[in-house]
Design a protein around this motif. Structure first.
Motif, PDB file in Angstrom:
ATOM      1  N   LEU A  29       0.890  -1.293   0.054  1.00  0.00           N
ATOM      2  CA  LEU A  29       0.110   0.004   0.066  1.00  0.00           C
ATOM      3  C   LEU A  29       1.051   1.328  -0.065  1.00  0.00           C
ATOM      4  O   LEU A  29       0.352   2.165  -0.820  1.00  0.00           O
ATOM      5  CB  LEU A  29      -0.928  -0.009   1.243  1.00  0.00           C
ATOM      6  CG  LEU A  29      -2.243  -1.037   1.015  1.00  0.00           C
ATOM      7  CD1 LEU A  29      -2.884  -0.916   2.543  1.00  0.00           C
ATOM      8  CD2 LEU A  29      -2.986  -0.451   0.119  1.00  0.00           C
ATOM      9  N   ARG A  30       2.014   1.416   0.773  1.00  0.00           N
ATOM     10  CA  ARG A  30       2.851   2.249   0.628  1.00  0.00           C
ATOM     11  C   ARG A  30       3.495   2.658  -0.702  1.00  0.00           C
ATOM     12  O   ARG A  30       3.616   3.776  -1.146  1.00  0.00           O
ATOM     13  CB  ARG A  30       3.920   2.316   1.749  1.00  0.00           C
ATOM     14  CG  ARG A  30       3.474   2.517   3.259  1.00  0.00           C
ATOM     15  CD  ARG A  30       4.881   2.293   4.171  1.00  0.00           C
ATOM     16  NE  ARG A  30       4.196   2.155   5.599  1.00  0.00           N
ATOM     17  CZ  ARG A  30       4.111   1.062   6.252  1.00  0.00           C
ATOM     18  NH1 ARG A  30       4.667  -0.278   5.703  1.00  0.00           N
ATOM     19  NH2 ARG A  30       3.649   1.035   7.734  1.00  0.00           N
ATOM     20  N   ALA A  31       3.955   1.535  -1.341  1.00  0.00           N
ATOM     21  CA  ALA A  31       4.553   1.502  -2.615  1.00  0.00           C
ATOM     22  C   ALA A  31       3.352   2.088  -3.581  1.00  0.00           C
ATOM     23  O   ALA A  31       3.824   3.146  -4.351  1.00  0.00           O
ATOM     24  CB  ALA A  31       5.092   0.087  -2.908  1.00  0.00           C
ATOM     25  N   GLY A  41      -5.766   8.998  -0.222  1.00  0.00           N
ATOM     26  CA  GLY A  41      -6.954   9.214   0.776  1.00  0.00           C
ATOM     27  C   GLY A  41      -7.641   7.795   0.574  1.00  0.00           C
ATOM     28  O   GLY A  41      -8.038   7.234   1.801  1.00  0.00           O
ATOM     29  N   ALA A  42      -7.853   7.248  -0.561  1.00  0.00           N
ATOM     30  CA  ALA A  42      -8.518   5.953  -0.525  1.00  0.00           C
ATOM     31  C   ALA A  42      -7.738   4.744  -0.093  1.00  0.00           C
ATOM     32  O   ALA A  42      -8.213   4.173   0.491  1.00  0.00           O
ATOM     33  CB  ALA A  42      -8.740   5.713  -2.362  1.00  0.00           C
ATOM     34  N   ALA A  43      -6.504   5.054  -0.363  1.00  0.00           N
ATOM     35  CA  ALA A  43      -5.619   3.815   0.276  1.00  0.00           C
ATOM     36  C   ALA A  43      -5.466   3.900   1.766  1.00  0.00           C
ATOM     37  O   ALA A  43      -5.741   2.787   2.514  1.00  0.00           O
ATOM     38  CB  ALA A  43      -4.100   4.012  -0.145  1.00  0.00           C
ATOM     39  N   ASP A  44      -5.663   5.043   2.290  1.00  0.00           N
ATOM     40  CA  ASP A  44      -5.732   5.233   3.799  1.00  0.00           C
ATOM     41  C   ASP A  44      -6.920   4.874   4.238  1.00  0.00           C
ATOM     42  O   ASP A  44      -6.949   4.043   5.064  1.00  0.00           O
ATOM     43  CB  ASP A  44      -5.599   6.506   4.060  1.00  0.00           C
ATOM     44  CG  ASP A  44      -5.474   6.793   5.657  1.00  0.00           C
ATOM     45  OD1 ASP A  44      -4.632   6.285   6.565  1.00  0.00           O
ATOM     46  OD2 ASP A  44      -6.212   7.602   6.416  1.00  0.00           O
ATOM     47  N   ARG A  45      -8.250   5.052   3.702  1.00  0.00           N
ATOM     48  CA  ARG A  45      -9.313   4.455   4.131  1.00  0.00           C
ATOM     49  C   ARG A  45      -9.543   3.029   4.022  1.00  0.00           C
ATOM     50  O   ARG A  45     -10.218   2.343   4.844  1.00  0.00           O
ATOM     51  CB  ARG A  45     -10.541   5.218   3.212  1.00  0.00           C
ATOM     52  CG  ARG A  45     -10.729   6.551   3.596  1.00  0.00           C
ATOM     53  CD  ARG A  45     -12.086   7.138   3.197  1.00  0.00           C
ATOM     54  NE  ARG A  45     -12.101   7.170   1.581  1.00  0.00           N
ATOM     55  CZ  ARG A  45     -11.480   7.893   0.801  1.00  0.00           C
ATOM     56  NH1 ARG A  45     -10.950   8.941   1.048  1.00  0.00           N
ATOM     57  NH2 ARG A  45     -11.584   7.889  -0.840  1.00  0.00           N
ATOM     58  N   PHE A  46      -9.046   2.552   2.856  1.00  0.00           N
ATOM     59  CA  PHE A  46      -8.686   0.965   2.556  1.00  0.00           C
ATOM     60  C   PHE A  46      -8.019   0.415   3.927  1.00  0.00           C
ATOM     61  O   PHE A  46      -8.423  -0.545   4.624  1.00  0.00           O
ATOM     62  CB  PHE A  46      -8.405   0.746   1.462  1.00  0.00           C
ATOM     63  CG  PHE A  46      -8.332  -0.818   1.121  1.00  0.00           C
ATOM     64  CD1 PHE A  46      -9.593  -1.489   1.329  1.00  0.00           C
ATOM     65  CD2 PHE A  46      -6.985  -1.481   0.794  1.00  0.00           C
ATOM     66  CE1 PHE A  46      -9.118  -2.951   1.129  1.00  0.00           C
ATOM     67  CE2 PHE A  46      -6.771  -2.718   0.418  1.00  0.00           C
ATOM     68  CZ  PHE A  46      -8.076  -3.540   0.729  1.00  0.00           C
ATOM     69  N   ALA A  47      -6.776   0.901   4.277  1.00  0.00           N
ATOM     70  CA  ALA A  47      -6.061   0.422   5.513  1.00  0.00           C
ATOM     71  C   ALA A  47      -7.003   0.412   6.646  1.00  0.00           C
ATOM     72  O   ALA A  47      -6.879  -0.277   7.507  1.00  0.00           O
ATOM     73  CB  ALA A  47      -4.954   1.139   5.535  1.00  0.00           C
ATOM     74  N   VAL A  48      -7.599   1.426   7.105  1.00  0.00           N
ATOM     75  CA  VAL A  48      -8.221   1.702   8.045  1.00  0.00           C
ATOM     76  C   VAL A  48      -9.290   0.690   8.168  1.00  0.00           C
ATOM     77  O   VAL A  48      -9.753   0.088   9.210  1.00  0.00           O
ATOM     78  CB  VAL A  48      -8.992   3.109   8.349  1.00  0.00           C
ATOM     79  CG1 VAL A  48      -9.919   3.213   9.538  1.00  0.00           C
ATOM     80  CG2 VAL A  48      -7.984   4.158   8.715  1.00  0.00           C
ATOM     81  N   PHE A  49     -10.063   0.386   6.823  1.00  0.00           N
ATOM     82  CA  PHE A  49     -11.151  -0.642   6.937  1.00  0.00           C
ATOM     83  C   PHE A  49     -10.698  -2.017   7.376  1.00  0.00           C
ATOM     84  O   PHE A  49     -11.403  -2.806   8.129  1.00  0.00           O
ATOM     85  CB  PHE A  49     -11.652  -0.575   5.581  1.00  0.00           C
ATOM     86  CG  PHE A  49     -12.657  -1.765   5.304  1.00  0.00           C
ATOM     87  CD1 PHE A  49     -14.015  -1.582   5.714  1.00  0.00           C
ATOM     88  CD2 PHE A  49     -12.283  -2.591   4.515  1.00  0.00           C
ATOM     89  CE1 PHE A  49     -14.686  -2.402   5.306  1.00  0.00           C
ATOM     90  CE2 PHE A  49     -13.114  -3.703   4.182  1.00  0.00           C
ATOM     91  CZ  PHE A  49     -14.662  -3.779   4.724  1.00  0.00           C
ATOM     92  N   LEU A  50      -9.686  -2.184   6.839  1.00  0.00           N
ATOM     93  CA  LEU A  50      -8.952  -3.410   7.087  1.00  0.00           C
ATOM     94  C   LEU A  50      -8.430  -3.516   8.618  1.00  0.00           C
ATOM     95  O   LEU A  50      -8.645  -4.580   9.424  1.00  0.00           O
ATOM     96  CB  LEU A  50      -7.670  -3.927   6.334  1.00  0.00           C
ATOM     97  CG  LEU A  50      -8.124  -3.803   4.789  1.00  0.00           C
ATOM     98  CD1 LEU A  50      -6.661  -4.363   4.133  1.00  0.00           C
ATOM     99  CD2 LEU A  50      -8.885  -5.430   4.545  1.00  0.00           C
ATOM    100  N   ALA A  51      -7.674  -2.574   9.208  1.00  0.00           N
ATOM    101  CA  ALA A  51      -7.324  -2.515  10.416  1.00  0.00           C
ATOM    102  C   ALA A  51      -8.410  -2.693  11.656  1.00  0.00           C
ATOM    103  O   ALA A  51      -8.030  -3.349  12.566  1.00  0.00           O
ATOM    104  CB  ALA A  51      -6.688  -1.279  10.658  1.00  0.00           C
ATOM    105  N   ARG A  52      -9.449  -2.150  11.283  1.00  0.00           N
ATOM    106  CA  ARG A  52     -10.671  -2.158  12.361  1.00  0.00           C
ATOM    107  C   ARG A  52     -11.531  -3.367  12.287  1.00  0.00           C
ATOM    108  O   ARG A  52     -12.197  -3.576  11.285  1.00  0.00           O
ATOM    109  CB  ARG A  52     -11.517  -1.105  12.183  1.00  0.00           C
ATOM    110  CG  ARG A  52     -10.634   0.329  12.497  1.00  0.00           C
ATOM    111  CD  ARG A  52     -11.382   1.624  12.530  1.00  0.00           C
ATOM    112  NE  ARG A  52     -10.597   2.700  12.763  1.00  0.00           N
ATOM    113  CZ  ARG A  52     -11.111   3.875  12.664  1.00  0.00           C
ATOM    114  NH1 ARG A  52     -12.345   4.086  11.916  1.00  0.00           N
ATOM    115  NH2 ARG A  52     -10.180   4.934  12.666  1.00  0.00           N
ATOM    116  N   ASP A  53     -11.604  -4.064  13.478  1.00  0.00           N
ATOM    117  CA  ASP A  53     -12.514  -5.193  13.319  1.00  0.00           C
ATOM    118  C   ASP A  53     -14.148  -4.593  13.397  1.00  0.00           C
ATOM    119  O   ASP A  53     -14.443  -3.721  14.103  1.00  0.00           O
ATOM    120  CB  ASP A  53     -12.256  -5.879  14.791  1.00  0.00           C
ATOM    121  CG  ASP A  53     -12.898  -7.165  14.860  1.00  0.00           C
ATOM    122  OD1 ASP A  53     -14.191  -7.421  15.233  1.00  0.00           O
ATOM    123  OD2 ASP A  53     -12.319  -8.649  14.660  1.00  0.00           O
TER     124      ASP A  53
END
Length: 60
Positions: A29-31, A41-53
């Motif tokens: 994702l960083r790459a 912004g979309a990558a960040d939202r996706f990461a947050v989506f995956l991180a939160r149970d």
């Protein structure tokens, strides 16, 4: 099927049997963001989506 599902389908077809770590995914994702900063912004939202149970969103 949404237009964006084509990429998801390709990912599943090509790499669906692989197991990866979340650390590897974070690096990818960083790459992606480095190469496409306009989508940070979309990558960040996706990461947050995956991180939160799902249970994190529940209210008692």
């Amino acid at each position: 099927m949404y237009f964006t599902d084509r990429g998801i389908e390709e990912l599943e077809d090509r790499r669906g049997e692989e197991e990866v770590s979340l650390s590897w995914l974070a690096d990818r994702l960083r790459a992606f963001v480095d190469a496409h900063p306009e989508h940070a912004g979309a990558a960040d939202r996706f990461a947050v989506f995956l991180a939160r149970d799902d249970s994190d969103d529940e209210v008692d």
